[in-house]
Design an enzyme around this catalytic site. Structure first.
Site, short mmCIF file in Angstrom:
data_model
loop_
_atom_site.label_atom_id
_atom_site.label_comp_id
_atom_site.label_asym_id
_atom_site.label_seq_id
_atom_site.Cartn_x
_atom_site.Cartn_y
_atom_site.Cartn_z
N GLU A 1 125.53 133.42 56.56
CA GLU A 1 125.14 133.31 57.98
C GLU A 1 123.90 132.43 58.16
O GLU A 1 122.89 132.87 58.71
CB GLU A 1 124.91 134.71 58.58
CG GLU A 1 126.15 135.58 58.48
CD GLU A 1 126.02 136.95 59.15
OE1 GLU A 1 124.90 137.33 59.53
OE2 GLU A 1 127.05 137.62 59.29
N GLU B 1 135.80 138.53 54.90
CA GLU B 1 135.47 139.83 55.51
C GLU B 1 136.48 140.16 56.60
O GLU B 1 136.12 140.59 57.70
CB GLU B 1 134.05 139.80 56.08
CG GLU B 1 133.00 139.42 55.06
CD GLU B 1 131.57 139.41 55.58
OE1 GLU B 1 131.31 140.00 56.64
OE2 GLU B 1 130.71 138.82 54.91
C1 XIL Z 1 127.93 145.11 57.26
C2 XIL Z 1 128.40 146.40 56.60
O1 XIL Z 1 129.79 146.51 56.77
C3 XIL Z 1 127.70 147.57 57.23
O2 XIL Z 1 128.01 148.77 56.54
C4 XIL Z 1 126.20 147.37 57.25
O3 XIL Z 1 125.57 148.42 57.96
C5 XIL Z 1 125.82 146.03 57.89
O4 XIL Z 1 126.52 145.00 57.21
N1 XIL Z 1 128.67 140.13 57.99
C6 XIL Z 1 128.37 140.33 56.66
C7 XIL Z 1 128.45 141.69 56.10
O5 XIL Z 1 128.14 139.34 55.93
O6 XIL Z 1 127.53 141.89 55.05
C8 XIL Z 1 128.26 142.74 57.15
O7 XIL Z 1 128.47 144.02 56.56
C9 XIL Z 1 129.18 142.49 58.31
C10 XIL Z 1 128.90 141.17 58.95
#
Ligand code: XIL
Length: 358
Positions: free
Chosen positions: A166, A271
């Site tokens: 990000e 993701e």
């Molecule tokens: C999220 C997790 O799923 C949660 O459990 C945590 O509280 C916050 O992070 N983008 C990403 C991930 O790169 O690491 C994030 O994961 C979701 C958004």
């Protein structure tokens, strides 16, 4: 136009249309909705490229169905949180390895690939880093120490890393973060370089969200990846988070995957989840939204199949079953397995996307 020409064109159009249809789909009785064929797989482990899930050590330990679903269906795991900086780093050169070690050992025992998520992110930064004071060189040193201690520990066991996560805003500018403030934009190339030094065989990704909707981010991401590669920075792949929902057009998802592949880098849908309740109107999933969700799972799986084989890093879903999704408290049902670990229509969507026949 002459009548014969007209007939010829009509014939051609019909042939092309039928040809196209017979390649993609059969049609059901009402002749309007396509019925896609499914790949004949025992489990997702037999998919034409790796399918993975984000997992948490505590649920792997406590829930046998969750654990079995991972070992039976998945080829790859990412730590949902266990490998983030604030989970591992307790201070300078001070580490908490238990959870990350557990995941890596679990993967070795069960012959799963591990994707490391994530080395450098503007979020989940430990407080000792936020309050660290030093020169630009000192900041480079602490970044290098962290990256190399982590990547070095799992050398040969973690196949790939999200080196930076990000780092670009929706408008295409570089996202503000402590590393950008203290080191400048070269923190990005340095992070890749440090990771590569610690494990030269690891596949290194730049991971970000919004490729399916932000043209500015996409453009900047390709440009950045290109200039890193031209400067011999060891970047090997683009991660597309793809947290999406059923209001998204399938074409947006297909385009994001196809266009990322044009860079020549490996592509990881890293993701994936498809929310069905983004507007929070539902109290339970229903058939209509489940089928819309299935279609987006199909499109993503097919788009990944359609890029060159050596660029398919695979699709990782952000969780294993609906209740283990970060979206579930909304409430939502974003994944291919339901609360009882039964396969949802989304699972069949994946099988349809994997279908390689004519
Ligand atoms: C999220 C997790 O799923 C949660 O459990 C945590 O509280 C916050 O992070 N983008 C990403 C991930 O790169 O690491 C994030 O994961 C979701 C958004």
């Amino acid at each position: 136009m002459k009548k014969t020409n007209m007939h010829a064109i009509l014939f051609l159009l019909c042939t092309l249309t039928l040809g196209a249809c017979s390649k993609q789909a059969n049609y059901d009785y009402d002749n309007s909705k396509p019925v896609y064929q499914k790949a004949d797989l025992q489990t997702l482990r037999q998919a034409p490229y790796p399918i993975g899930a984000a997992v948490t050590p505590s649920t792997l330990k406590s829930n046998a169905n969750y654990r079995n679903t991972v070992t039976t269906e998945m080829s790859s795991i990412s730590g949902e949180n266990a490998m983030k900086m604030n989970a591992i780093s307790r201070g300078r050169k001070s580490y908490f390895w238990d959870d990350a070690d557990y995941l890596v050992n679990f993967a070795v025992e069960n012959k799963l690939r591990v994707h490391g998520h994530t080395l450098i992110w503007y979020k989940h930064t430990p407080s000792w880093v936020s309050s660290f004071s030093g020169t630009k060189e000192d900041w480079k040193t602490i970044m290098k120490e962290y990256i190399q201690d982590v990547v070095g520990r799992y050398k040969g066991k973690v196949a790939s890393w999200d080196v930076v996560n990000e780092i670009i805003n929706d408008d295409g500018s570089l996202r503000d973060c402590i590393w950008l403030q203290k080191i400048g934009p070269e923190y990005i190339s340095l992070a890749f370089q440090y990771a590569h030094e610690a494990d030269p065989a690891a596949i290194l990704f730049y991971n970000d969200y919004g490729h399916e909707y932000s043209h500015a981010r996409r453009k900047k991401a390709y440009h950045l990846a290109d200039s890193l590669a031209k400067n011999n920075v060891p970047i090997h792949g683009l991660g597309l988070q793809m947290h999406t929902n059923i209001s998204r057009a399938g074409n947006d998802i297909r385009y994001a995957i196809t266009a990322a592949a044009v860079t020549g880098l490996k592509v990881h849908v890293s993701e994936f989840d498809v929310a069905v309740n983004a507007d929070k109107k539902l109290t339970a999933i229903n058939e209509t939204v489940a089928l819309q969700q299935k279609e987006l799972y199909r499109v993503a799986a097919k788009a990944m199949l359609d890029i060159p084989e050596n660029q398919r890093w695979g699709i990782t879903m952000w969780g294993v079953h609906d209740p283990s999704s970060w979206l579930s408290p909304n409430p939502d049902w974003a994944l291919p397995f339901n609360a009882s670990f039964e396969k949802k229509p989304a699972y069949d969507g994946l099988l349809q996307g994997f279908y390689q026949g004519k």
